[in-house]
Design an enzyme around this catalytic site. Structure first.
Site, PDB file in Angstrom:
ATOM      1  N   GLY A   1       0.546  -8.616  11.814  1.00  0.00           N
ATOM      2  CA  GLY A   1       0.521 -10.064  11.615  1.00  0.00           C
ATOM      3  C   GLY A   1      -0.895 -10.542  11.374  1.00  0.00           C
TER       4      GLY A   1
ATOM      5  CG  HIS B   1       4.126  -2.941   3.043  1.00  0.00           C
ATOM      6  ND1 HIS B   1       3.073  -3.822   3.112  1.00  0.00           N
ATOM      7  CD2 HIS B   1       5.233  -3.688   3.213  1.00  0.00           C
ATOM      8  CE1 HIS B   1       3.532  -5.040   3.339  1.00  0.00           C
ATOM      9  NE2 HIS B   1       4.837  -4.993   3.396  1.00  0.00           N
TER      10      HIS B   1
ATOM     11  CG  MET C   1      -7.171  -0.733   5.503  1.00  0.00           C
ATOM     12  SD  MET C   1      -7.766  -1.087   3.866  1.00  0.00           S
ATOM     13  CE  MET C   1      -8.758  -2.525   4.216  1.00  0.00           C
TER      14      MET C   1
ATOM     15  CG  HIS D   1       6.669  -7.841   9.467  1.00  0.00           C
ATOM     16  ND1 HIS D   1       5.874  -8.715  10.175  1.00  0.00           N
ATOM     17  CD2 HIS D   1       6.267  -7.933   8.178  1.00  0.00           C
ATOM     18  CE1 HIS D   1       5.036  -9.303   9.341  1.00  0.00           C
ATOM     19  NE2 HIS D   1       5.251  -8.859   8.133  1.00  0.00           N
ATOM     20  N   GLY D   2       4.839  -5.923  11.674  1.00  0.00           N
ATOM     21  CA  GLY D   2       3.475  -5.513  11.350  1.00  0.00           C
ATOM     22  C   GLY D   2       2.558  -6.030  12.439  1.00  0.00           C
TER      23      GLY D   2
ATOM     24  CG  PHE E   1      -0.144   0.049   2.539  1.00  0.00           C
ATOM     25  CD1 PHE E   1       0.285   1.249   3.094  1.00  0.00           C
ATOM     26  CD2 PHE E   1       0.182  -1.137   3.209  1.00  0.00           C
ATOM     27  CE1 PHE E   1       1.002   1.268   4.284  1.00  0.00           C
ATOM     28  CE2 PHE E   1       0.905  -1.110   4.401  1.00  0.00           C
ATOM     29  CZ  PHE E   1       1.316   0.096   4.935  1.00  0.00           C
TER      30      PHE E   1
ATOM     31  CG  HIS F   1       9.115  -6.189   6.609  1.00  0.00           C
ATOM     32  ND1 HIS F   1       8.308  -5.094   6.772  1.00  0.00           N
ATOM     33  CD2 HIS F   1       8.621  -6.859   5.552  1.00  0.00           C
ATOM     34  CE1 HIS F   1       7.358  -5.098   5.843  1.00  0.00           C
ATOM     35  NE2 HIS F   1       7.525  -6.166   5.095  1.00  0.00           N
TER      36      HIS F   1
HETATM   37  P1  5GP Z   1       3.559  -8.354   5.199  1.00  0.00           P
HETATM   38  O1  5GP Z   1       4.903  -7.780   4.948  1.00  0.00           O
HETATM   39  O2  5GP Z   1       3.632  -9.489   6.173  1.00  0.00           O
HETATM   40  O3  5GP Z   1       2.837  -8.682   3.969  1.00  0.00           O
HETATM   41  O4  5GP Z   1       2.703  -7.204   5.859  1.00  0.00           O
HETATM   42  C1  5GP Z   1       3.200  -6.425   6.893  1.00  0.00           C
HETATM   43  C2  5GP Z   1       2.097  -5.818   7.688  1.00  0.00           C
HETATM   44  O5  5GP Z   1       1.476  -4.766   6.957  1.00  0.00           O
HETATM   45  C3  5GP Z   1       0.934  -6.699   8.033  1.00  0.00           C
HETATM   46  O6  5GP Z   1       1.246  -7.556   9.095  1.00  0.00           O
HETATM   47  C4  5GP Z   1      -0.132  -5.683   8.410  1.00  0.00           C
HETATM   48  O7  5GP Z   1      -0.065  -5.393   9.779  1.00  0.00           O
HETATM   49  C5  5GP Z   1       0.273  -4.448   7.630  1.00  0.00           C
HETATM   50  N1  5GP Z   1      -0.703  -3.973   6.631  1.00  0.00           N
HETATM   51  C6  5GP Z   1      -1.301  -4.679   5.623  1.00  0.00           C
HETATM   52  N2  5GP Z   1      -2.103  -3.877   4.894  1.00  0.00           N
HETATM   53  C7  5GP Z   1      -2.014  -2.630   5.433  1.00  0.00           C
HETATM   54  C8  5GP Z   1      -2.583  -1.336   5.097  1.00  0.00           C
HETATM   55  O8  5GP Z   1      -3.329  -1.165   4.150  1.00  0.00           O
HETATM   56  N3  5GP Z   1      -2.221  -0.278   5.886  1.00  0.00           N
HETATM   57  C9  5GP Z   1      -1.370  -0.395   6.950  1.00  0.00           C
HETATM   58  N4  5GP Z   1      -1.057   0.696   7.652  1.00  0.00           N
HETATM   59  N5  5GP Z   1      -0.832  -1.600   7.269  1.00  0.00           N
HETATM   60  C10 5GP Z   1      -1.127  -2.691   6.525  1.00  0.00           C
HETATM   61 MN    MN Z   2       5.585  -7.939   0.490  1.00  0.00          MN
HETATM   62 MN    MN Z   3       6.044  -6.811   3.687  1.00  0.00          MN
END
Ligand code: 5GP
Ligand code: MN
Ligand code: MN
Length: 470
Positions: A396, A231, A372, A393-394, A201, A320
Site C-alpha cells: 500500500g 504483477h 522491489m 493486496h500489497g 513488474f 486483486h
Molecule cells: P497496486 O495493485 O495497488 O498497484 O500494487 C500492489 C502492490 O504492489 C503495491 O501496494 C506494492 O506493495 C507492490 N509493488 C509495487 N511495485 C513493486 C515492485 O517492483 N516489486 C514488488 N515486489 N512489489 C511492488
Molecule cells: Mn494494476
Molecule cells: Mn495491482
C-alpha cells in the site's frame, strides 16, 4: 467520524448519516496514520444500496477512485444490491502470478544478470501499445476476452496444469464481449502480453523464509528456491471499460433512485441492464488480464530455459481488483452477493469447493507484492476468514507518486539497489523513484496485521533478486 478500536487489529466506523452498515477497518494505529481521507471513503461505501455486514478496509488501505484501495464491499443481489465500477478500479483484474523455478538461488546466481538482460529485452512495457502477441484480428480478441488464460494455453502459450493453478481455472465465466466498446477494443488489440507501467513488474525472487513448511510444499515452494512474480492487469482495455461504464451508470443512477455521496461511486443494481452490462464487460477485461499474465509467464519461461536450462511451474494466479458473484453466510443464511475487492485479494479457506483438489487441504495461495527493494509474501486463506474471505493486496502506498519522485533521488536509488544485489531493469530510472521502497508502507507490518486480524496466515517471505519495471 467516530473510529472505535475494537481490538488490536480491528477498528469500527460507527454508522452515521446515510451509512447503512458500519465500517470495519483491519489495521494498526500506525498503519492508519494519514488514512483520514481513505477512511471517509470507507464510510461513503457504507451508504451503497444493498450493502451487507460492513464496508471493510484492509491494512494496506489508501486513497482510491471512489472506493479506497484495500476496500471490500458486498451487496445483496436480491435486495437491489448494486455493482460499482469504482469498487473494482480502473485496472480490472490487476493481479499477481507466482512461478517457481526448479532450482535454488546458487544455481542461477551466475546467470542472473543474463536472465535479467533477456527479460529486459523481451518484456513489452510502458504506457503505450506493444505486446508479445499480435492478434490476428477482432475475432481473436473476442476469443481471448471469453477464454482468458485458457485461450492463451490453447494457442500454445503455457501448459494445461497452469489452468488448475489459476483463479477460476484461468477464465471468468459470463464475459460479454458485446459490452466492450470500440475504444476499449482498439486499445486492447495492441497490448496483449504487456506489463504496463509504474507499479507493474516482473521480479525474480528468492524464498528467504518459510513459516509453514507443509503449506509451502503443497504450494510448490521451498526455502532458497528461485521464483518469478508477475504483477499486471488489463491495460488500456480495462481502463477504458471502467471509464465507459462509470459514465453510463452516472447517467441512469437517478432513474434507479440511487443517490451516492461521491460521483465516483456511480453504481446501479447488479440486476439492471447497466449492472449486467458492466459485469459482462468486467469479466471480459478480467480474462484479458489473465491472458496477459499467462503470456508474460511464457516470456519468463523462455528466458529461464534459454539462459539457465530451468523450468518454471505456476504456484498460483489471483487478481486483486474484481467484483464476483459469491454465496456467503449473512445473518445465519446463505446469500448471493456481489463482492467487490479493490486492492484486496480473495483468500478462500481450506476445504473451499472452488479450490483445486491439491490445494483444498491448505487453503488458497494469496500473493502479496511488497516492494522491489524489500520483500513480498505468500499467504494462505484461513477458516472463518473475515471480509468475505479477503485480505490485503500489497504494502500500500504511503507517498503519492508525485511526492516520491520529488523526494527520492534516482541516482541514490540506483546505488542502493546495486549495493543490495538487486538487478533492476527499469524503463527509466527517473520513473523508478515513484516506486521506491520508502514510497510504500512496511509490507511486513501489513501482512502481520492481516494475519493478526484473522484474514489469512503467513506462509513464506520472498526477497527480490532482479526486477523488470514498467
Ligand atoms: P497496486 O495493485 O495497488 O498497484 O500494487 C500492489 C502492490 O504492489 C503495491 O501496494 C506494492 O506493495 C507492490 N509493488 C509495487 N511495485 C513493486 C515492485 O517492483 N516489486 C514488488 N515486489 N512489489 C511492488
Ligand atoms: Mn494494476
Ligand atoms: Mn495491482
Amino acid at each position: 467520524m467516530e473510529l472505535v478500536q475494537e481490538d488490536r487489529y480491528r477498528f469500527r466506523i460507527v454508522p452515521e448519516g446515510d451509512m447503512r452498515v458500519p465500517g470495519v477497518v483491519f489495521a494498526t494505529r500506525d498503519l492508519l496514520a494519514d488514512a483520514e481521507k481513505s477512511l471517509t471513503q470507507v464510510a461513503d461505501v457504507a451508504t451503497l444500496p444493498g450493502i451487507v455486514t460492513a464496508s471493510y478496509a484492509m491494512p494496506d488501505i489508501h486513497w482510491g477512485y471512489g472506493f479506497p484501495i484495500g476496500g471490500v464491499a458486498a451487496t445483496a443481489i436480491d435486495e437491489g444490491g448494486v455493482v460499482s465500477p469504482g469498487g473494482v478500479g480502473f485496472d480490472i483484474s490487476c493481479g499477481v502470478r507466482l512461478l517457481a523455478a526448479d532450482c535454488a538461488r546458487a544455481e542461477v546466481a551466475p546467470m542472473l544478470e543474463k536472465i535479467m538482460d533477456v527479460l529486459d529485452r523481451s518484456v513489452p512495457r510502458g504506457a503505450g501499445p506493444g505486446g508479445v502477441w499480435r492478434l490476428t484480428g477482432p475475432r481473436q480478441l473476442e476469443r481471448l476476452l471469453r477464454g482468458g488464460s485458457r485461450h492463451a494455453v490453447e494457442e500454445g502459450h503455457g501448459e494445461e496444469r497452469d489452468l488448475a493453478r489459476c483463479e477460476d481455472g484461468g477464465a471468468v465465466p459470463d464475459a460479454d464481449a458485446d459490452q466492450v466498446g470500440p475504444r476499449a477494443r482498439e486499445r486492447g488489440l495492441g497490448q496483449v502480453g504487456s506489463l504496463g507501467s509504474a507499479n507493474h513488474f516482473m521480479e525474480v525472487q528468492r524464498v528467504a523464509e518459510v513459516y509453514d513448511r507443509h503449506t509451502a510444499e503443497v504450494f510448490g515452494i521451498a526455502e532458497d528456491q528461485v521464483c518469478v512474480m508477475i504483477h499486471c492487469g488489463s491495460r488500456g482495455l480495462g481502463h477504458q471499460i471502467c471509464t465507459d461504464h462509470v459514465r453510463a451508470m452516472d447517467k441512469v443512477m437517478a432513474r434507479h433512485g440511487i443517490r451516492v455521496p461521491d460521483r465516483q461511486l456511480a453504481c446501479t443494481p447488479v440486476d439492471s441492464p447497466e449492472g449486467r452490462a458492466y459485469l459482462g464487460a468486467m469479466a471480459a477485461a478480467a480474462n484479458y488480464a489473465r491472458a496477459n499474465r499467462q503470456l508474460l509467464s511464457d516470456v519468463a519461461r523462455r528466458a529461464f530455459a534459454r539462459v539457465a536450462g530451468r523450468r518454471l511451474s505456476l504456484v498460483y494466479d489471483v487478481s486483486h481488483n474484481l467484483a464476483k458473484i459469491e454465496t456467503h453466510q449473512v445473518d445465519g443464511r446463505p446469500r448471493r452477493l456481489c463482492v467487490h475487492r479493490k486492492g484486496a485479494t480473495r483468500a478462500f479457506p481450506p476445504g473451499h469447493p472452488d479450490l483445486p483438489e491439491d490445494l483444498r487441504e491448505v487453503g488458497q495461495p494469496v500473493l502479496i507484492p511488497g516492494t522491489m527493494g524489500t520483500a513480498s509474501y505468500v499467504l494462505a486463506g484461513v477458516a472463518g476468514g473475515g471480509a468475505f474471505f479477503s485480505t490485503c493486496h500489497g504494502a500500500g502506498r504511503r507517498m503519492s507518486r508525485h511526492e516520491a519522485a520529488r523526494k527520492i533521488s534516482s541516482r541514490e536509488l540506483r546505488n542502493r539497489l546495486e549495493r543490495d544485489g538487486i538487478a533492476a531493469r527499469p524503463l527509466s530510472w527517473r520513473g523508478l523513484t515513484e516506486e521506491a521502497p520508502e514510497a510504500y508502507k512496511d509490507v511486513g507490518e501489513v501482512v502481520a496485521a492481516s494475519e493478526g486480524a484473522g484474514l489469512c496466515r503467513i506462509v513464506a517471505r520472498l526477497v527480490p533478486l532482479g526486477v523488470v519495471k514498467g
